[in-house]
Motif scaffolding. Structure first.
Motif, PDB file in Angstrom:
ATOM      1  N   UNK A 440       0.837  -1.177   0.223  1.00  0.00           N
ATOM      2  CA  UNK A 440       0.069  -0.039   0.246  1.00  0.00           C
ATOM      3  C   UNK A 440       0.853   1.294  -0.012  1.00  0.00           C
ATOM      4  N   UNK A 441       1.909   1.155   0.757  1.00  0.00           N
ATOM      5  CA  UNK A 441       2.941   2.212   1.063  1.00  0.00           C
ATOM      6  C   UNK A 441       3.591   2.731  -0.477  1.00  0.00           C
ATOM      7  N   UNK A 442       3.948   1.530  -1.139  1.00  0.00           N
ATOM      8  CA  UNK A 442       4.574   1.660  -2.339  1.00  0.00           C
ATOM      9  C   UNK A 442       3.834   2.379  -3.543  1.00  0.00           C
ATOM     10  N   UNK A 443       2.438   1.806  -3.534  1.00  0.00           N
ATOM     11  CA  UNK A 443       1.595   2.314  -4.391  1.00  0.00           C
ATOM     12  C   UNK A 443       1.228   3.866  -4.120  1.00  0.00           C
ATOM     13  N   UNK A 444       1.431   4.116  -2.992  1.00  0.00           N
ATOM     14  CA  UNK A 444       1.038   5.367  -2.590  1.00  0.00           C
ATOM     15  C   UNK A 444       2.256   6.323  -2.916  1.00  0.00           C
ATOM     16  N   UNK A 445       3.472   5.894  -2.977  1.00  0.00           N
ATOM     17  CA  UNK A 445       4.820   6.543  -3.254  1.00  0.00           C
ATOM     18  C   UNK A 445       4.733   6.892  -4.943  1.00  0.00           C
ATOM     19  N   UNK A 446       4.139   5.534  -5.732  1.00  0.00           N
ATOM     20  CA  UNK A 446       4.073   5.803  -7.199  1.00  0.00           C
ATOM     21  C   UNK A 446       2.690   6.868  -7.456  1.00  0.00           C
ATOM     22  N   UNK A 447       1.792   7.143  -6.628  1.00  0.00           N
ATOM     23  CA  UNK A 447       0.691   8.124  -6.879  1.00  0.00           C
ATOM     24  C   UNK A 447       0.973   9.257  -6.276  1.00  0.00           C
ATOM     25  N   UNK A 448       2.234   9.485  -5.761  1.00  0.00           N
ATOM     26  CA  UNK A 448       2.661  10.624  -4.999  1.00  0.00           C
ATOM     27  C   UNK A 448       1.580  11.094  -3.843  1.00  0.00           C
ATOM     28  N   UNK A 449       1.033   9.941  -3.323  1.00  0.00           N
ATOM     29  CA  UNK A 449      -0.033  10.263  -2.016  1.00  0.00           C
ATOM     30  C   UNK A 449       0.697  10.170  -0.762  1.00  0.00           C
ATOM     31  N   UNK A 451       3.275  11.749   0.274  1.00  0.00           N
ATOM     32  CA  UNK A 451       3.689  12.833   0.586  1.00  0.00           C
ATOM     33  C   UNK A 451       2.873  13.612   1.647  1.00  0.00           C
ATOM     34  N   UNK A 452       1.431  13.633   1.227  1.00  0.00           N
ATOM     35  CA  UNK A 452       0.605  14.111   2.328  1.00  0.00           C
ATOM     36  C   UNK A 452       0.014  13.412   3.296  1.00  0.00           C
ATOM     37  N   UNK A 453       0.120  11.920   3.169  1.00  0.00           N
ATOM     38  CA  UNK A 453      -0.069  10.892   4.091  1.00  0.00           C
ATOM     39  C   UNK A 453       0.673  10.835   5.380  1.00  0.00           C
ATOM     40  N   UNK A 454       2.006  11.139   5.181  1.00  0.00           N
ATOM     41  CA  UNK A 454       2.889  11.166   6.163  1.00  0.00           C
ATOM     42  C   UNK A 454       2.752  12.461   7.088  1.00  0.00           C
ATOM     43  N   UNK A 455       1.922  13.200   6.474  1.00  0.00           N
ATOM     44  CA  UNK A 455       1.910  14.422   7.356  1.00  0.00           C
ATOM     45  C   UNK A 455       0.772  14.368   8.380  1.00  0.00           C
ATOM     46  N   UNK A 494      -6.851   6.253 -16.581  1.00  0.00           N
ATOM     47  CA  UNK A 494      -6.910   7.454 -15.648  1.00  0.00           C
ATOM     48  C   UNK A 494      -7.796   8.389 -16.413  1.00  0.00           C
ATOM     49  N   UNK A 495      -9.113   8.359 -16.099  1.00  0.00           N
ATOM     50  CA  UNK A 495     -10.003   9.278 -16.589  1.00  0.00           C
ATOM     51  C   UNK A 495     -10.054  10.824 -15.921  1.00  0.00           C
ATOM     52  N   UNK A 496      -8.990  11.552 -16.638  1.00  0.00           N
ATOM     53  CA  UNK A 496      -9.055  13.046 -16.157  1.00  0.00           C
ATOM     54  C   UNK A 496      -8.828  12.975 -14.438  1.00  0.00           C
ATOM     55  N   UNK A 497      -7.994  11.986 -13.886  1.00  0.00           N
ATOM     56  CA  UNK A 497      -7.814  11.776 -12.574  1.00  0.00           C
ATOM     57  C   UNK A 497      -6.580  12.671 -12.085  1.00  0.00           C
ATOM     58  N   UNK A 498      -6.111  13.280 -12.658  1.00  0.00           N
ATOM     59  CA  UNK A 498      -4.947  14.249 -12.276  1.00  0.00           C
ATOM     60  C   UNK A 498      -5.425  16.020 -12.252  1.00  0.00           C
ATOM     61  N   UNK A 499      -6.785  16.002 -12.671  1.00  0.00           N
ATOM     62  CA  UNK A 499      -7.223  17.348 -12.933  1.00  0.00           C
ATOM     63  C   UNK A 499      -7.144  18.648 -11.761  1.00  0.00           C
ATOM     64  N   UNK A 500      -7.122  17.827 -10.634  1.00  0.00           N
ATOM     65  CA  UNK A 500      -7.151  18.484  -9.509  1.00  0.00           C
ATOM     66  C   UNK A 500      -5.594  18.472  -8.718  1.00  0.00           C
ATOM     67  N   UNK A 501      -4.666  17.946  -9.428  1.00  0.00           N
ATOM     68  CA  UNK A 501      -3.298  17.998  -9.106  1.00  0.00           C
ATOM     69  C   UNK A 501      -2.585  18.979  -9.683  1.00  0.00           C
ATOM     70  N   UNK A 502      -1.595  19.609  -9.079  1.00  0.00           N
ATOM     71  CA  UNK A 502      -0.691  20.678  -9.439  1.00  0.00           C
ATOM     72  C   UNK A 502       0.113  20.076 -10.618  1.00  0.00           C
ATOM     73  N   UNK A 503       0.665  20.780 -11.462  1.00  0.00           N
ATOM     74  CA  UNK A 503       1.493  20.464 -12.597  1.00  0.00           C
ATOM     75  C   UNK A 503       2.818  19.481 -12.092  1.00  0.00           C
ATOM     76  N   UNK A 504       3.368  19.939 -11.262  1.00  0.00           N
ATOM     77  CA  UNK A 504       4.825  19.294 -10.668  1.00  0.00           C
ATOM     78  C   UNK A 504       4.306  17.959 -10.410  1.00  0.00           C
ATOM     79  N   UNK A 505       3.382  17.743  -9.515  1.00  0.00           N
ATOM     80  CA  UNK A 505       3.079  16.480  -9.059  1.00  0.00           C
ATOM     81  C   UNK A 505       2.405  15.523 -10.057  1.00  0.00           C
ATOM     82  N   UNK A 506       1.826  16.179 -11.028  1.00  0.00           N
ATOM     83  CA  UNK A 506       1.246  15.401 -12.258  1.00  0.00           C
ATOM     84  C   UNK A 506       2.583  14.875 -12.888  1.00  0.00           C
TER      85      UNK A 506
END
Length: 582
Positions: A440-449, A451-455, A494-506
């Protein structure tokens, strides 16, 4: 309709059969008591025979005890049967809904399905209870009392017969008018539930635009419609009670008057007169009870119809007779595909789609609103079936696969991201229920999730509120991407799944995909050219057709729509809804 519903009685058949039996026993005991009472008066009290009084009195006590036991048992088993029937109906509808295709789901509104599983099932439950108990008890009581009354004195009993015919005729017309209103009322609950659902799900928008008064007005209107219909129905039903009591009192007066004359002429005893008066209440109250049963059944008829509509709805999608369970790779091919959401639609959503995608490729899909981008990818996981042509995955037609096996290998992050109430880990394991914490943690790293989960103070044990209301749109999207990655699919959509993500994270997510899951075919729908320009190839959709297909560089040279939007976006503000030349 009844056959469809009664299939769901299942394990409650025994108690459903036992309930009417107990009700008949109760009726027999109730009918016996007035007869025994007449014997006590005539052969005990009038004759001064105490032994007879004790003997028959004892029998009356036993009869009353048996009747009480039978009534309690009938109520208990009736409640168990009706509640169990309702439980099975809800489960059957819910399980059946899970098998629906998106096309089937489109036939019903969410509010309509909620109403069917709550209000309509409750109506059917009450009707089933009334049928098992009162529909058995009322006719049996009326028939037994009428037989006993005629056995005592046919001349006086004929008063009851006339009263029953007159009362029954009038009640028939009352019920007929009331039922018409009741049938109108229950579908109105859909509007009421829709108002509540829409308001609650969009409460932030309501408050942001200060539209509370308008929403309250909408709810009041829906509630008022139900109120008015029920008032009209009850105006008819309220005549039951006074009509019933008028008939009862008329019968009592006639029987008392004629019975007194017959006692004087020694053709009737005092005990028999008292029994006849007791049977009067039995007969007419049973008729009243029967009328209310018909009202309840009539009220529930519309509900039965609505429930059976769900249970009889056949899924448009079926597994083949000999399904394929293994998806070899992520190859995708569209051959002369045409698709429409409704079979009788004259204008298809997708037309003349011919496309070949190699396994492991990253394909960008871009186009204006309504250009059928989502419709295109929905065909890959067979959420809908094509109208014409065929879609191949791993070299096989998607219709040849076992649907569960196919969808396990095609992970979709939908345009509308949904998280469920539970911890982050619980949400992630929707992708793979057996996934370890490390996976689960590895998948979150791939999705850049990560970063905020650890906070978060509780990190991966952080509780997600219903609908993911306590995380931002971008965070929700990244969690949904991680959930899809955990499936380890051969195709990732991914159906427009990064529309709310900033360009750098995308960009980070796209780099992670290229590096960590190179063998997975990735279809990325986006509005930003920057989200797909480094894809292997890009599809440009326009009004349900493929307007262009190639690399970023090739499309800049050959596709006018793509080039126009790219230039507009790089200069700031371009959109695919603003077509070239406009």
């Amino acid at each position: 309709m009844l056959k469809t519903l009664l299939k769901e009685v299942k394990e409650y058949k025994r108690v459903s059969i036992v309930t009417p039996v107990f009700m008949i026993v109760e009726v027999l005991m109730e009918t016996l008591i007035p007869f025994l009472m007449a014997s006590i008066i005539d052969e005990g009290v009038n004759a001064g025979n105490m032994q007879h009084i004790y003997k028959v009195g004892g029998i009356m006590v036993v009869a009353a005890a048996v009747g009480l036991f039978a009534g309690l048992a009938g109520g208990r088993f009736g409640a168990k049967a009706s509640a169990g029937f309702a439980k099975n109906l809800r489960e059957a509808m819910f399980n059946h809904i899970q098998s629906f295709s998106f096309a089937n789901i489109d036939h019903f509104s969410t509010a309509g399905l909620v109403t069917r599983m709550t209000t309509d099932v409750t109506n059917v439950q009450n009707a089933y209870m009334m049928t098992l108990r009162m529909f058995t008890r009322a006719p049996a009581s009326m028939i037994c009392a009428m037989v006993m009354a005629f056995a005592i004195n046919a001349r006086l009993a004929s008063i009851y017969l006339v009263a029953v015919i007159i009362l029954g005729t009038i009640l028939f017309f009352i019920i007929r008018h009331a039922t018409a209103y009741f049938r109108q009322a229950f579908p109105k609950y859909d509007d009421l539930n829709a108002s509540v659902q829409e308001n609650v799900s969009a409460i932030r928008v309501v408050k942001a635009y200060v539209r509370e008064e308008q929403e309250t007005s909408k709810f009041q209107k829906a509630s008022e419609n139900i109120y008015r219909i029920f008032v009209k129905a009850e105006r008819n039903v309220i005549f039951n009670a006074p009509l019933m009591m008028t008939t009862v009192y008329t019968c009592i007066i006639l029987i008392s008057w004629l019975g007194a004359k017959m006692i004087i002429s020694s053709t009737l005893t005092t005990g028999e007169l008292m029994s006849l008066l007791a049977y009067c209440m039995n007969i007419l109250s049973s008729l009243m009870m029967l009328s209310m049963v018909f009202v309840m059944i009539s009220m529930s008829t519309a509900s039965m119809q609505r429930i059976s509509e769900v249970l009889n709805e056949e899924s448009d999608l079926h597994n083949p007779a000999d399904p394929v369970f293994e998806v070899k790779d992520g190859r995708i091919e569209f051959k002369n595909v045409e698709f429409a959401y409704k079979k009788d639609s004259k204008e298809p959503v997708l037309t003349d789609i011919n496309l070949k995608i190699r396994s492991g490729e990253t394909i960008g899909i871009i186009g204006g609103t309504g250009s059928a981008k989502t419709s295109l990818v929905n065909l890959v996981s067979r959420l809908y079936d094509v109208t014409k042509g065929e879609v191949l995955v791993g070299g096989r037609n998607v219709r040849e696969y076992d649907m569960e096996s196919l969808r396990n290998q095609v992970a979709v992050v939908l345009q509308k991201n949904v998280l469920f109430s539970g911890t982050i880990l619980e949400n992630l394991r929707w992708g793979n229920k057996n996934a370890t914490d490390e996976e689960c943690i590895e998948a979150c790293k791939l999705a850049c999730a990560d970063e905020f989960i650890e906070r978060f103070p509780k990190k991966y044990e952080t509780y997600i509120e219903q609908g993911g209301t306590n995380v931002s749109g971008g965070q929700k999207q990244r969690l949904c991407i991680a959930r899809a990655i955990l499936k380890k699919p051969k195709i990732l959509i991914l159906d427009d799944s990064t529309s709310a993500v900033d360009t750098a994270t995308d960009a980070k997510i796209r780099r992670a995909f290229r590096k960590e899951v190179p063998d997975t075919t990735k279809l990325i729908i986006a509005q930003r050219v920057s989200s797909v320009q480094d894809a292997d190839r890009i599809i440009v959709m326009d009004e349900g057709r493929i307007n262009g297909f190639g690399t970023h560089e090739e499309l800049l040279e050959t596709n006018e729509i793509y080039r126009e939007v790219y230039e507009s976006q790089t200069q700031g503000g371009g959109d695919f809804d603003e077509k070239a030349g406009e």
